[in-house]
Design a protein around this motif. Structure first.
Motif, PDB file in Angstrom:
ATOM      1  N   PRO A  19       0.831  -1.197   0.000  1.00  0.00           N
ATOM      2  CA  PRO A  19       0.000   0.000   0.000  1.00  0.00           C
ATOM      3  C   PRO A  19       0.871   1.255   0.000  1.00  0.00           C
ATOM      4  O   PRO A  19       0.759   2.111   0.853  1.00  0.00           O
ATOM      5  CB  PRO A  19      -0.797  -0.127   1.298  1.00  0.00           C
ATOM      6  N   ARG A  20       1.769   1.340  -0.963  1.00  0.00           N
ATOM      7  CA  ARG A  20       2.656   2.503  -1.040  1.00  0.00           C
ATOM      8  C   ARG A  20       1.913   3.654  -1.719  1.00  0.00           C
ATOM      9  O   ARG A  20       1.171   3.442  -2.663  1.00  0.00           O
ATOM     10  CB  ARG A  20       3.896   2.118  -1.848  1.00  0.00           C
ATOM     11  N   VAL A  21       2.094   4.835  -1.197  1.00  0.00           N
ATOM     12  CA  VAL A  21       1.407   5.999  -1.757  1.00  0.00           C
ATOM     13  C   VAL A  21       2.413   6.891  -2.464  1.00  0.00           C
ATOM     14  O   VAL A  21       3.442   7.256  -1.895  1.00  0.00           O
ATOM     15  CB  VAL A  21       0.670   6.795  -0.663  1.00  0.00           C
ATOM     16  N   ILE A  22       2.129   7.191  -3.721  1.00  0.00           N
ATOM     17  CA  ILE A  22       2.934   8.167  -4.449  1.00  0.00           C
ATOM     18  C   ILE A  22       2.389   9.543  -4.097  1.00  0.00           C
ATOM     19  O   ILE A  22       1.195   9.790  -4.258  1.00  0.00           O
ATOM     20  CB  ILE A  22       2.845   7.929  -5.965  1.00  0.00           C
ATOM     21  N   THR A  23       3.233  10.418  -3.588  1.00  0.00           N
ATOM     22  CA  THR A  23       2.766  11.755  -3.225  1.00  0.00           C
ATOM     23  C   THR A  23       3.400  12.772  -4.157  1.00  0.00           C
ATOM     24  O   THR A  23       4.582  12.693  -4.463  1.00  0.00           O
ATOM     25  CB  THR A  23       3.120  12.110  -1.778  1.00  0.00           C
ATOM     26  N   VAL A  24       2.596  13.718  -4.611  1.00  0.00           N
ATOM     27  CA  VAL A  24       3.118  14.736  -5.509  1.00  0.00           C
ATOM     28  C   VAL A  24       2.488  16.067  -5.132  1.00  0.00           C
ATOM     29  O   VAL A  24       1.269  16.202  -5.105  1.00  0.00           O
ATOM     30  CB  VAL A  24       2.879  14.365  -6.998  1.00  0.00           C
ATOM     31  N   GLY A  25       3.334  17.017  -4.745  1.00  0.00           N
ATOM     32  CA  GLY A  25       2.839  18.319  -4.314  1.00  0.00           C
ATOM     33  C   GLY A  25       3.344  18.675  -2.936  1.00  0.00           C
ATOM     34  O   GLY A  25       4.536  18.541  -2.675  1.00  0.00           O
ATOM     35  N   LEU A  33       1.675  11.129   5.972  1.00  0.00           N
ATOM     36  CA  LEU A  33       1.578   9.697   5.700  1.00  0.00           C
ATOM     37  C   LEU A  33       2.717   8.940   6.361  1.00  0.00           C
ATOM     38  O   LEU A  33       2.525   7.894   6.967  1.00  0.00           O
ATOM     39  CB  LEU A  33       1.567   9.443   4.186  1.00  0.00           C
ATOM     40  N   VAL A  38       2.975   4.901   6.787  1.00  0.00           N
ATOM     41  CA  VAL A  38       2.587   4.497   5.429  1.00  0.00           C
ATOM     42  C   VAL A  38       3.771   4.796   4.512  1.00  0.00           C
ATOM     43  O   VAL A  38       4.260   5.921   4.474  1.00  0.00           O
ATOM     44  CB  VAL A  38       1.350   5.292   4.946  1.00  0.00           C
ATOM     45  N   THR A  41       6.309   7.250  -1.930  1.00  0.00           N
ATOM     46  CA  THR A  41       7.285   7.619  -2.949  1.00  0.00           C
ATOM     47  C   THR A  41       6.998   9.063  -3.330  1.00  0.00           C
ATOM     48  O   THR A  41       6.072   9.328  -4.093  1.00  0.00           O
ATOM     49  CB  THR A  41       7.158   6.718  -4.195  1.00  0.00           C
ATOM     50  N   PRO A  42       7.754   9.994  -2.744  1.00  0.00           N
ATOM     51  CA  PRO A  42       7.467  11.394  -3.083  1.00  0.00           C
ATOM     52  C   PRO A  42       8.024  11.757  -4.456  1.00  0.00           C
ATOM     53  O   PRO A  42       9.134  11.384  -4.804  1.00  0.00           O
ATOM     54  CB  PRO A  42       8.170  12.189  -1.979  1.00  0.00           C
ATOM     55  N   VAL A  43       7.223  12.464  -5.230  1.00  0.00           N
ATOM     56  CA  VAL A  43       7.677  12.967  -6.523  1.00  0.00           C
ATOM     57  C   VAL A  43       8.375  14.307  -6.281  1.00  0.00           C
ATOM     58  O   VAL A  43       7.879  15.137  -5.535  1.00  0.00           O
ATOM     59  CB  VAL A  43       6.482  13.165  -7.481  1.00  0.00           C
TER      60      VAL A  43
ATOM     61  N   PRO B 123      11.971  10.587  -8.746  1.00  0.00           N
ATOM     62  CA  PRO B 123      10.996  10.724  -9.823  1.00  0.00           C
ATOM     63  C   PRO B 123      10.542  12.173  -9.926  1.00  0.00           C
ATOM     64  O   PRO B 123      10.297  12.819  -8.906  1.00  0.00           O
ATOM     65  CB  PRO B 123       9.844   9.815  -9.388  1.00  0.00           C
ATOM     66  N   LEU B 137      -1.728   3.927  -4.474  1.00  0.00           N
ATOM     67  CA  LEU B 137      -2.545   5.135  -4.555  1.00  0.00           C
ATOM     68  C   LEU B 137      -1.631   6.304  -4.871  1.00  0.00           C
ATOM     69  O   LEU B 137      -0.455   6.296  -4.514  1.00  0.00           O
ATOM     70  CB  LEU B 137      -3.206   5.345  -3.194  1.00  0.00           C
ATOM     71  N   LEU B 139      -1.430  10.508  -4.405  1.00  0.00           N
ATOM     72  CA  LEU B 139      -1.997  11.677  -3.722  1.00  0.00           C
ATOM     73  C   LEU B 139      -1.436  12.937  -4.373  1.00  0.00           C
ATOM     74  O   LEU B 139      -0.240  13.211  -4.292  1.00  0.00           O
ATOM     75  CB  LEU B 139      -1.637  11.623  -2.227  1.00  0.00           C
ATOM     76  N   SER B 141      -1.270  16.965  -4.753  1.00  0.00           N
ATOM     77  CA  SER B 141      -1.567  18.236  -4.069  1.00  0.00           C
ATOM     78  C   SER B 141      -0.760  19.376  -4.672  1.00  0.00           C
ATOM     79  O   SER B 141      -0.378  20.305  -3.986  1.00  0.00           O
ATOM     80  CB  SER B 141      -1.280  18.103  -2.574  1.00  0.00           C
TER      81      SER B 141
END
Lengths: 469, 510
Positions: A19-25, A33, A38, A41-43, B123, B137, B139, B141
């Motif tokens: 349940p890895r969450v890619i975060t962008v922003g 997270l 949790v 993978t931050p973008v 990335p 998932l 997210l 923002s």
């Protein structure tokens, strides 16, 4: 706890593993997270290049884009280029026409090395008695100047092709296309760097009289040579196929040597010595292979794939699959690199040549991690070369199935530049290049890296947005 | 990047005896939360009278001018560093250091100085991140005008996506949701402030006990209010799936709501579903829910609860039908609609319906009455809200007053959300008069300010107005609900955990 993530309910099994969450922003939402244990993978996100947001929205929303890019890049990486023979340029050129590197250019706007090479070609063809007469004739439009790219050809540096010259002929056995490139003259004072002195013309005449016919005859004996396989091997032997072609040249020489001896016994020693003496002999063959592959990816409606990057010493031009033969240009930059002898940046001409076809097809600067021996061109450390290659995966659509880099765990090279990804990341293609002297007749003064002009890519994107409406 | 290189577009002058400067860094980008933190750290340095580091949006430029700074020509893509300090150069240098530190990659992308090995390439797009290995998932923002690009990457990679960003165009939302429909993935948002999936809180999310109630919400703070009250009543939550305020509009057609309802219906942990929508007019444009309540989705208006359930609720009846027809077929899980609007129950009443449907007692909702009455007879209500739905609910319940939703687009362009950045509401409190009743929400949970009372409670204590606070949080939240309540109570405010009760109380003071 039964969870949607672990039950995989959100999207049919996709979530069942990690349940890895890619975060962008906003970083704070990523931190929140992580505070809950949790994994994320931050973008490393930045706004797109200024003035591109609207065009990006239009191009990305184009329903054709995804399939078009898949098709185009699939053709680019699926090409199977073979060296099949040699031809006289007069067979593929209209009479009274010279080809040159990069986007279209006039004599008036041509840089020193481009003018020098054109003058040299006039002298070689016997169309002018001396330098002054050649210049006058060119200025008067005695010869039509057309881009190599528009004739299925590519040429390194000035890339000048005149009718009497020999061209390598490469055929894409997968899609049936054919591409051409001139024969490499070696380093130092050579026509492609704008030199046209007696020794330059003498060498060209020898190539015309001896080298071309010997190679043509040898290739008839060897049959087509599989360039995809040869390039794949050379990458594993430390070439990136733009600024380093030592392994590929050696491999080609091995393929050709027996046939040259059989086909032209009298000239074999001179021919083989010439090839052996020029570590860049393979460059032109590899460029034709790149041209055959990128041409296969052309003209796919809706595709944002770059199918050509080329410089004429004044402009840096880009062509995109979904936009036909249109050029999108910006001023060619001056390369940053190492200089020969006492030459320095003040002696350098702006970027020139079609050899960026290597980067366009996933080699050269894009494969820098494969060539630790020449890392000083990209800043000095092996880590810089690895970083250069890794960064290019961010702006490319695929990894090449055959061209692999041992040092990256045999990962395929980054291939297929997408103008939308260039605009989104602000990352420009890494281009390795030779540096020509700015004064006509000087020749090569160095080699290094050059940054393409951003407007070539943004104007292509804006044009794509127009046609996607 | 050194600050010195940007001296060309620098505005320097003296004010109040202290030197000050505004520097422009062309095209430098940092997210608004990072900038708020840098601004705060800078302001707290000894000798610094005022400091703000922000993107040069219209709002931020006007704030800087109000602070007495002269702002050089700049556009919203530029970064402004404004400092008024005794040791100006040192403060400006510190700003550069703080910004650089915020950009340094950490963890797996850090450079290893020892080995000289390059760090991995982080990335730069969602596309690139999704290609690197399994993820569950995405997210998003980013600023709204770019959120579409990243969300599209997610959908094309077959990943469900939560779009926290607002300001996404309706056309982009439709395109995303149509593609998602074809790919079979859920798009939560845009403007989806909260979600809880499998116990993980995304965006602004409270720490909730796991339990039987699943929530589908077109309103983030609406969902937070309902789930926090349920938590207080001892009822846990399985998942909260946000869908975005416009999902139920005729233009979008409830694509995400349908999918979310179906997912919860299939989820074995979910025994009852609550569907929460924004009140009409609170959605971004297009009269969102009005369309949902009537034309687009109404149809079978008879049963209050779809599927096997048995809960009814006056004005919400039509909504239940709406939800049922939205789901395409009868849900097998009971559904309680909380479709806010005129004549419909408020969020607290909807929560109480849920409790009754589950056969659970309805508790007293905690509140901390003000320690003393108003200083002067209050004449009007000023709502200073961070949550849009909470603001609309309070306005409806109070029936009067002037309400500002500081979480709205107009206030968040280029600056952090008011749940993180209290500055605008602190200013508003300072401007309130002694005949005002200030009604405001304080939302706790992951993603929100880690100690909102630290800045807001002193501002509450200073304002001459009478303050009523609606405190949305759970006992599990990292901010400590009771400590926050105590701090605001100490500062003189009346504190309620039910926003509707807070609004009723505010009205009763007039």
């Amino acid at each position: 706890m039964t969870s949607l993530l672990s039950a995989g309910l959100l999207s049919a099994g996709l979530l069942s593993a990690v349940p890895r969450v890619i975060t962008v922003g906003a970083g704070v939402l990523d931190e929140a997270l992580r505070a809950q244990a949790v994994p994320t993978t931050p973008v490393s996100w930045r706004p797109p290049l200024p003035g591109t947001a609207e065009a990006l929205a239009a191009v990305l929303a184009d329903p054709r884009r995804r399939a078009a890019n898949e098709l185009a890049v699939g053709r680019l990486t699926g090409a199977r280029p073979y060296l099949v023979g040699l031809r006289r340029a007069s067979e593929v050129l209209a009479a009274g026409t010279f080809l040159h590197a990069g986007p279209p250019i006039t004599w008036e706007r041509a840089s020193g090395p481009m003018r020098g090479a054109l003058i040299g070609a006039m002298l070689l063809e016997g169309l002018a008695a001396d330098e002054r007469a050649a210049g006058d004739a060119l200025a008067a439009g005695a010869v039509a100047l057309r881009p190599c790219h528009e004739h299925g050809a590519v040429g390194p540096m000035a890339g000048v092709v005149s009718p009497s010259m020999w061209l390598f002929e490469v055929r894409d056995e997968e899609h049936g296309g054919t591409a051409y490139c001139s024969l490499n003259e070696g380093l130092g004072k050579v026509l492609r760097y704008g030199a046209y002195g007696p020794e330059v013309l003498e060498r060209l005449r020898w190539m015309d009289r001896v080298l071309g016919p010997a190679l043509a005859a040898a290739l008839e004996r060897t049959g087509p040579i599989d360039l995809r396989a040869l390039i794949a091997q050379a990458l594993q032997m430390g070439d990136e196929l733009h600024n380093r072609n030592r392994a590929a040249t050696s491999l080609l020489l091995r393929e050709l040597a027996p046939a040259v001896v059989e086909a032209a016994p009298g000239d074999a020693a001179a021919v083989l010595r010439f090839i052996n003496g020029n570590d860049h002999f393979f460059l032109n063959v590899g460029m034709a292979a790149g041209k055959a592959a990128t041409d296969a990816a052309r003209d796919v409606p809706g595709s944002s794939l770059v199918v050509a990057m080329a410089r004429n010493g004044t402009d840096f031009g880009v062509q995109v699959s979904g936009l036909g033969g249109r050029w999108f240009t910006g001023p060619a930059g001056v390369p940053d690199g190492l200089y020969l002898g006492s030459y320095g940046p003040a002696d350098a001409n702006p970027d020139i040549g079609d050899s960026t076809i290597t980067e366009t097809s996933g080699l050269g600067g894009f494969a820098m991690a494969a060539a630790p021996a020449i890392v000083r061109f990209v800043g000095g450390e092996v880590a810089d070369a690895v970083r250069a290659t890794r960064s290019m995966y961010e702006i490319t659509l695929a990894e090449h199935p055959a061209y692999q880099i041992p040092g990256l765990g045999f990962r395929g090279t980054p291939v297929g530049i997408d103008v939308t990804l260039v605009a989104r990341t602000g990352l420009l293609p890494v281009v390795n290049t030779g540096i020509a002297g700015r004064v006509a007749g000087t020749g090569q003064v160095g080699a290094g890296l050059v940054e393409p002009p951003v407007e070539a890519f943004t104007s292509a994107l804006l044009a794509l947005a127009e046609v996607s409406k | 990047m050194s600050l010195g290189q940007h001296g060309t577009s620098e505005g320097r002058r003296e004010m109040s005896g202290l030197p000050q400067a505004v520097l422009v860094r062309r095209g430098a980008y940092h997210d608004s939360v990072t900038l708020m933190r840098v601004s705060r750290a800078l302001s707290e340095l000894p000798g610094v009278a005022a400091a703000m580091v922000a993107m040069a949006t219209e709002l931020n430029v006007s704030i800087l001018r109000e602070m007495g700074f002269t702002v050089p020509e700049s556009d919203p893509g530029d970064l402004l560093i404004a400092v008024r300090a005794a040791g100006l150069d040192a403060a400006v240098e510190e700003a550069g250091r703080l910004l650089a530190a915020s950009h340094r990659p950490s963890g797996e992308y850090a450079e290893s100085a020892e080995s000289g090995e390059s760090g991995a390439q982080p990335p730069l797009t969602t596309r690139s991140a999704a290609a690197r290995g399994p993820a569950g998932l995405v997210l998003v923002s980013t600023p709204g005008e770019y959120a579409f690009f990243e969300a599209l990457d997610a959908v094309e990679a077959g990943l469900p996506v939560m779009i926290f960003s607002d300001g996404v165009t309706l056309a982009a939302e439709r395109r995303l949701k149509e593609l998602a429909e074809a790919r079979g993935v859920l798009v939560m948002g845009p403007d989806c402030g909260t979600a809880v999936i499998g116990g993980a809180g995304l965006g602004f999310a409270n720490v909730l006990t796991p339990g039987p109630v699943g929530v589908v919400a077109a309103s983030g703070t609406g969902a937070q209010q309902v789930t926090c009250l349920l938590d207080w009543a001892g009822v846990g939550v399985s998942h909260v799936l946000g869908v975005g305020g416009r999902d139920l509009s005729a233009e979008v057609g409830g694509l995400s709501t349908r999918r979310a309802l179906r997912l919860l219906d299939e989820d074995p942990a979910t025994e009852l579903i609550v569907l929460i929508s924004k009140p009409p007019g609170a959605g971004a444009g297009s009269g969102a829910v009005a369309g949902a309540g009537s034309g687009a989705v109404a149809g079978a208006g008879s049963g209050a609860v779809a599927g096997g359930g048995a809960v009814a609720g006056g004005g919400a009846g039509a909504g239940g039908g709406a939800a049922r027809s939205l789901a395409g077929e009868a849900l097998s899980t009971p559904l309680v609609p909380a479709l806010l609007g005129p004549g419909a129950p408020d969020l607290t009443q909807a929560t109480e319906q849920v409790l009754r449907a589950l056969g659970r007692p309805v508790p007293e909702w905690p509140c901390w009455p003000a320690r003393r009455g108003p200083r002067a007879a209050p004449k009007r209500i000023r709502g200073l809200y961070a949550g849009g739905t909470l603001s609309a609910e309070a306005a409806a319940v109070a029936g009067q007053g002037e309400f500002t939703d500081f979480g709205d687009d107009a206030y968040t362009r280029g600056r952090a959300h008011p749940m993180i950045d209290p500055a605008l509401r602190v200013e508003a409190l300072a401007r309130a008069g002694d005949r005002d009743v200030v009604l405001m929400d304080v939302v706790l949970g992951h993603g929100a300010d880690l100690d909102p009372a630290a800045v807001l409670a002193p501002a509450v204590a200073r304002t001459p107005a009478t303050v009523v606070i609606s405190l949305i949080g759970t006992e599990g939240d990292p901010q400590d609900l009771h400590r926050q309540a105590a701090a605001f109570h100490e500062a003189g405010a009346a504190v309620f955990t039910s926003n509707a009760q807070a609004a009723r109380h505010a009205r009763s003071l007039l």
